[in-house]
Design a protein around this motif. Structure first.
Motif, PDB file in Angstrom:
ATOM      1  N   PRO A 318       0.741  -1.253   0.211  1.00  0.00           N
ATOM      2  CA  PRO A 318      -0.114   0.032  -0.039  1.00  0.00           C
ATOM      3  C   PRO A 318       0.886   1.245  -0.168  1.00  0.00           C
ATOM      4  O   PRO A 318       0.325   2.306   0.108  1.00  0.00           O
ATOM      5  CB  PRO A 318      -0.952  -0.005   1.095  1.00  0.00           C
ATOM      6  N   ALA A 319       2.059   1.141   0.185  1.00  0.00           N
ATOM      7  CA  ALA A 319       3.025   2.401   0.183  1.00  0.00           C
ATOM      8  C   ALA A 319       2.768   3.392  -0.859  1.00  0.00           C
ATOM      9  O   ALA A 319       2.686   4.519  -0.691  1.00  0.00           O
ATOM     10  CB  ALA A 319       4.459   1.829   0.079  1.00  0.00           C
ATOM     11  N   ALA A 320       2.256   2.941  -2.236  1.00  0.00           N
ATOM     12  CA  ALA A 320       2.361   3.946  -3.101  1.00  0.00           C
ATOM     13  C   ALA A 320       1.022   4.097  -3.550  1.00  0.00           C
ATOM     14  O   ALA A 320       0.282   5.213  -3.624  1.00  0.00           O
ATOM     15  CB  ALA A 320       3.084   3.584  -4.289  1.00  0.00           C
ATOM     16  N   ARG A 321       0.099   3.169  -3.820  1.00  0.00           N
ATOM     17  CA  ARG A 321      -1.140   3.192  -4.099  1.00  0.00           C
ATOM     18  C   ARG A 321      -1.960   2.169  -3.300  1.00  0.00           C
ATOM     19  O   ARG A 321      -1.510   1.134  -3.091  1.00  0.00           O
ATOM     20  CB  ARG A 321      -1.689   3.194  -5.726  1.00  0.00           C
ATOM     21  N   ASN A 322      -3.377   2.846  -2.931  1.00  0.00           N
ATOM     22  CA  ASN A 322      -4.362   1.582  -2.323  1.00  0.00           C
ATOM     23  C   ASN A 322      -5.613   2.144  -2.242  1.00  0.00           C
ATOM     24  O   ASN A 322      -5.953   3.388  -2.425  1.00  0.00           O
ATOM     25  CB  ASN A 322      -3.495   1.428  -0.776  1.00  0.00           C
ATOM     26  N   GLY A 379       1.396   9.509  -0.096  1.00  0.00           N
ATOM     27  CA  GLY A 379       0.899  10.782   0.533  1.00  0.00           C
ATOM     28  C   GLY A 379      -0.451  11.435   0.317  1.00  0.00           C
ATOM     29  O   GLY A 379      -0.881  12.298   1.063  1.00  0.00           O
ATOM     30  N   TRP A 380      -0.796  11.055  -0.972  1.00  0.00           N
ATOM     31  CA  TRP A 380      -2.186  11.676  -1.312  1.00  0.00           C
ATOM     32  C   TRP A 380      -3.249  10.874  -1.533  1.00  0.00           C
ATOM     33  O   TRP A 380      -3.199   9.624  -2.304  1.00  0.00           O
ATOM     34  CB  TRP A 380      -1.762  12.410  -2.646  1.00  0.00           C
ATOM     35  N   ARG A 381      -4.285  11.283  -0.907  1.00  0.00           N
ATOM     36  CA  ARG A 381      -5.643  10.399  -1.061  1.00  0.00           C
ATOM     37  C   ARG A 381      -6.665  11.126  -1.197  1.00  0.00           C
ATOM     38  O   ARG A 381      -6.993  12.276  -0.969  1.00  0.00           O
ATOM     39  CB  ARG A 381      -5.992   9.622   0.423  1.00  0.00           C
TER      40      ARG A 381
ATOM     41  N   GLN B  55       6.315  -6.260  -1.235  1.00  0.00           N
ATOM     42  CA  GLN B  55       5.479  -5.362  -0.089  1.00  0.00           C
ATOM     43  C   GLN B  55       6.669  -4.447   0.472  1.00  0.00           C
ATOM     44  O   GLN B  55       7.919  -5.328   0.911  1.00  0.00           O
ATOM     45  CB  GLN B  55       4.533  -6.269   0.846  1.00  0.00           C
ATOM     46  N   ASP B  56       6.355  -3.362   1.060  1.00  0.00           N
ATOM     47  CA  ASP B  56       7.494  -2.524   1.776  1.00  0.00           C
ATOM     48  C   ASP B  56       7.072  -3.010   3.253  1.00  0.00           C
ATOM     49  O   ASP B  56       5.750  -2.784   3.778  1.00  0.00           O
ATOM     50  CB  ASP B  56       7.082  -0.996   1.672  1.00  0.00           C
ATOM     51  N   VAL B  57       8.074  -3.700   3.994  1.00  0.00           N
ATOM     52  CA  VAL B  57       7.682  -4.139   5.157  1.00  0.00           C
ATOM     53  C   VAL B  57       7.508  -3.215   6.286  1.00  0.00           C
ATOM     54  O   VAL B  57       6.622  -3.540   7.181  1.00  0.00           O
ATOM     55  CB  VAL B  57       8.867  -5.207   5.741  1.00  0.00           C
ATOM     56  N   HIS B  58       7.645  -1.850   6.098  1.00  0.00           N
ATOM     57  CA  HIS B  58       7.320  -0.901   7.008  1.00  0.00           C
ATOM     58  C   HIS B  58       5.743  -0.611   7.045  1.00  0.00           C
ATOM     59  O   HIS B  58       5.359  -0.062   8.078  1.00  0.00           O
ATOM     60  CB  HIS B  58       8.207   0.271   6.608  1.00  0.00           C
ATOM     61  N   ALA B 251      12.977  -4.494  -4.934  1.00  0.00           N
ATOM     62  CA  ALA B 251      12.008  -4.790  -5.892  1.00  0.00           C
ATOM     63  C   ALA B 251      10.735  -3.893  -5.237  1.00  0.00           C
ATOM     64  O   ALA B 251       9.859  -3.652  -6.327  1.00  0.00           O
ATOM     65  CB  ALA B 251      11.661  -6.260  -5.690  1.00  0.00           C
ATOM     66  N   TYR B 252      10.338  -3.752  -4.391  1.00  0.00           N
ATOM     67  CA  TYR B 252       9.112  -3.154  -3.844  1.00  0.00           C
ATOM     68  C   TYR B 252       9.006  -1.563  -3.909  1.00  0.00           C
ATOM     69  O   TYR B 252       7.813  -0.953  -4.053  1.00  0.00           O
ATOM     70  CB  TYR B 252       8.772  -3.537  -2.439  1.00  0.00           C
TER      71      TYR B 252
END
Lengths: 461, 301
Positions: A318-322, A379-381, B55-58, B251-252
């Motif tokens: 979910p870091a970039a898009r979710n 950062g943007w939703r 997946q970014d484990v953080h 990769a993530y």
């Protein structure tokens, strides 16, 4: 060797033959002295460097355990995790004397002008949370909401750590596990305000708190299954504090959840809340003079809530898009008696309830909301939410002719965009068209901030 | 109300009666530890990984499926050092499983048995997502894998004594093969010493330390903070005096910042597997380092 001798002799000569020394030899001797001093200074500096090196090596060789033991004892090593959430907003809304959802009994006894009631620049509750393991068996959490002149104990509970077999017992004041959004604190909401459904169900705070005990059990299965129940005082809306022994409110809840591939996960739940009210006062409009009268309900209140949430992210990252889709539905039935009377402070004697009228009260009401929140870049939703309630059927018996009944379907549409430079800060712009009050269309614009300081722990799914 | 209770109790009784599986259930927070447990545990363990290499484990969420897995686990194997602080505590509190709570034999933190790099002297959120215990991405140095394997083999035997001989034998075999493989990697990685690189996130401290690569800069201006066009421009300007040979990312990671910088500098972006499953060849720990060394050597030449 020779220079060494000369250097040693030079001061002696200086003392022994002061008269003999001409100007030239004095200058020479001064130079010699200066050299001598510089030589020793550099040798001392070299020695100091060597000592420092030896000390550093010795420190490096010393096992860390010893190093820790020599550190002074600290009294604050067991301090709990502390987090403080700052919240505030600028709100542009219509100037309305009262903001009550038409067709629904409002929760009173909590009508200090705050939160969603205030316009312009406002400071919302500052949440102070402390949490720590009490010992090897319990964990304790306190969540205090601070606002001018008041500290509200939102939560203060303990939880077992080591019962095993998937069992956990929680006791104290806690947010009930019914529904999906109920356990979320305002800082974790996806919109600046709670859904209409939760406001209609539990009043201005938008959540149901229990003073009591909760037992939950997680099944040892591949699919996530959690069953639980709570018993408590039942002082919160839709119940009232009734000064009695025994159980004031009971909840039962079941949650199930799992993954669909790596990208998606879901949770669905069904919950039930049963409580009682004694003389729960709500404001109504009298049908004779059009003035405000009080309707006091005494009886049973039962609520069912069905909830579902679906979260998606590319590869489950979910870091970039979710994307999060969320919906809840409720149905509430209340049955008992209604006493209609004039507010003693504002009694005019002209209303239909000038002398108290008692009648039966049976209601069956429902409502739902659905929302989608999409993070389109880090950062943007953006998010959209739709609220809809149905005042349903309300049978007031003999009071039906005394009280104006709103047969209304309150709705609200909300759009928001928020920016979170880190997981500890969020700034949100929200626009809503609120038609929760019959005959009023309120276009609202909110600019809100949520800032978390300190040990801000993890949020549940 | 009584009826509702009876239905719930009935469901509970039915679920409780389900048979438990025989093998030791292990929940690994990251794929590298899952792979290590498989290597040491063989058929004596059942392994479930909480995250994948994509997946970014953080940023993992405390998903219901993970709570269910934590509920059944006999052993939890995680990197630790607060890498999983955003989701693991929630899992542990909701699962109701004291076997894997911190301090219990079933709670294993890999970072506890290695020497930590980049332990901050100053802990301030203004510095980004700093880990007070040091850089938690320890799996990128093969020496650390061996240290963790040694400790993990002991722990497995402690929790599951009937299979202790099996764990010891598989550990001895793994350690021997790993030492041989490490000699090979280190011989081949000699040309990497001194090579300057830019990293996406400060995730490669241990990898860089191992063959002696130099970290010249990072795409993220501060750990966990997304780069802006201004921060990238500042980074680019700073690299003029000491141009890097490559940009490294996992990769993530989101590739946009590194691709932009690579285009400006005319250097390649090396997408490292970072953990098991992060590339086609990284199917196990040996493959992970084979592939990592090869990808780095490809840009060193």
């Amino acid at each position: 060797m020779q220079t060494g001798l000369r250097r040693m002799l030079a001061p002696m000569l200086l003392i022994a033959q002061p008269a003999l020394a001409g100007d030239a030899s004095v200058a020479e001797l001064r130079d010699e002295l200066r050299l001598l001093r510089e030589n020793y200074a550099s040798r001392i500096a070299e020695l100091e460097r060597q000592i420092a090196g030896v000390e550093a090596r010795a420190a490096a060789v010393t096992p860390p355990a010893t190093a820790q033991r020599t550190a002074p004892a600290r009294g604050n090593a067991f301090n709990p995790e502390i987090s403080l959430t700052l919240q505030g907003a600028y709100r542009s809304m219509k100037n309305l004397a009262e903001r009550e959802i038409s067709g629904f009994a409002a929760a009173h006894g909590h009508d200090h002008e705050e939160g969603g009631e205030q316009r312009g620049f406002t400071l919302d509750h500052t949440e102070l949370m402390l949490a720590a393991n009490v010992d090897d068996r319990f964990r304790g959490v306190a969540n205090l909401a601070l606002i001018d002149d008041a500290v509200e104990v939102e939560e203060a509970w303990f939880q077992t750590l080591g019962l095993g077999h998937g069992l956990t017992v929680k006791g104290g004041r806690f947010l009930s596990a019914i529904g999906y959004a109920n356990v979320q604190h305002p800082h974790a909401w996806d919109f600046a305000d709670s859904s209409l459904m939760y406001r209609a169900l539990f009043g201005e705070h938008g959540s149901y708190g229990q003073d009591g005990v909760q037992l939950s059990w997680v099944a040892p299965t591949e699919l996530f299954i959690e069953l639980g129940g709570e018993i408590g005082r039942g002082a919160g809306f839709p119940g009232t504090d009734r000064n009695g022994n025994g159980i004031g409110a009971t909840t039962v809840f079941a949650h199930a959840g799992g993954d669909v591939g790596a990208a998606s996960s879901w949770r669905a739940g069904l919950s039930w809340l049963g409580t009682r009210a004694a003389a729960r006062e709500s404001h109504y409009e009298d049908s004779l003079a059009g003035e405000e009268v009080v309707g006091a309900f005494s009886g049973r209140s039962r609520t069912w809530i069905a909830d579902a949430v679906w979260k998606w992210a590319p590869d489950g990252n979910p870091a970039a898009r979710n994307l999060t889709l969320q919906a809840e539905y409720f149905m509430r039935r209340e049955s008992g008696d209604l006493a209609c009377y004039e507010d003693p402070d504002e009694a005019s004697g002209a209303t239909a309830c000038a002398s108290q009228v008692d009648s039966r009260y049976r209601s069956r009401q429902s409502g739902w909301y659905a929302q989608a929140v999409y993070q389109f870049m880090p950062g943007w939703r953006i998010g959209a939410r739709y609220d809809r309630l149905d005042s349903g059927s309300v049978d007031l018996g003999t009071n039906a002719s005394n009280i104006e009944q709103a047969d209304y379907r309150p709705t609200r549409s909300t759009l928001m965009v928020d920016w979170s430079p880190s997981e500890f800060s969020r700034i949100r712009l929200q626009a809503a068209r609120d038609r929760s009050m019959q005959g009023v269309t309120d276009n609202q614009l909110w600019l809100q901030y949520v800032m978390s300081l300190g040990a801000h722990g993890a949020h549940a799914f | 109300m009584n009826r509702i209770f009876r239905v719930f109790l009935g469901c509970a009784a039915l679920l409780a009666a389900l048979p438990a599986t025989a093998a030791l259930q292990v929940l690994a927070c990251e794929p590298e530890w899952g792979a290590l447990v498989r290597a040491l545990g063989g058929a004596d363990v059942g392994v479930r990984e909480a995250t994948t290499a994509r997946q970014d484990v953080h940023r993992v969420q405390a998903r219901p499926s993970l709570i269910a897995a934590a509920r059944r686990a006999d052993l939890l194997v995680c990197s630790g050092a607060e890498l999983e602080i955003g989701w693991l505590p929630v899992l542990l509190r909701q699962a109701g499983n004291p076997r894997i709570l911190p301090g219990a034999p079933g709670y294993f933190e890999a970072a506890a048995v290695v020497n930590m790099l980049e332990v901050p002297t100053r802990v301030d959120r203004a510095d980004g997502d700093v880990h007070p215990d040091g850089n938690p991405h320890i799996q990128t140095d093969p020496h650390n894998i061996l240290k963790v394997a040694d400790a993990l083999a002991v722990r497995l035997a402690e929790i599951d004594p009937p299979n202790a001989t099996g764990y010891a034998a598989r550990h001895a075999d793994f350690a021997r093969r790993w030492r041989v493989a490490m000699t090979g990697w280190e011989t081949r990685a000699r040309p990497l010493a001194g090579m300057g690189v830019v990293v996406q996130h400060k995730a490669f401290a241990y990898l860089l330390h191992w063959p002696g690569l130099r970290e010249i800069g990072a795409i993220e201006p501060k750990p966990g903070i997304e780069p802006s066009s201004a921060s990238l421009a500042a980074l680019l300007a700073g690299l003029a005096t000491d141009p890097p040979r490559a940009i490294l990312r996992a990769a993530y990671d989101d590739g946009r910042g590194s691709e932009w910088l690579a285009g400006k500098l005319g250097i390649p972006v090396v997408v490292l597997p970072f953990t098991v499953g992060g590339s086609e060849r990284a199917t196990d720990l040996f493959g992970l380092f084979d592939d990592t060394v090869d990808r780095l050597l490809a840009v060193a030449r």
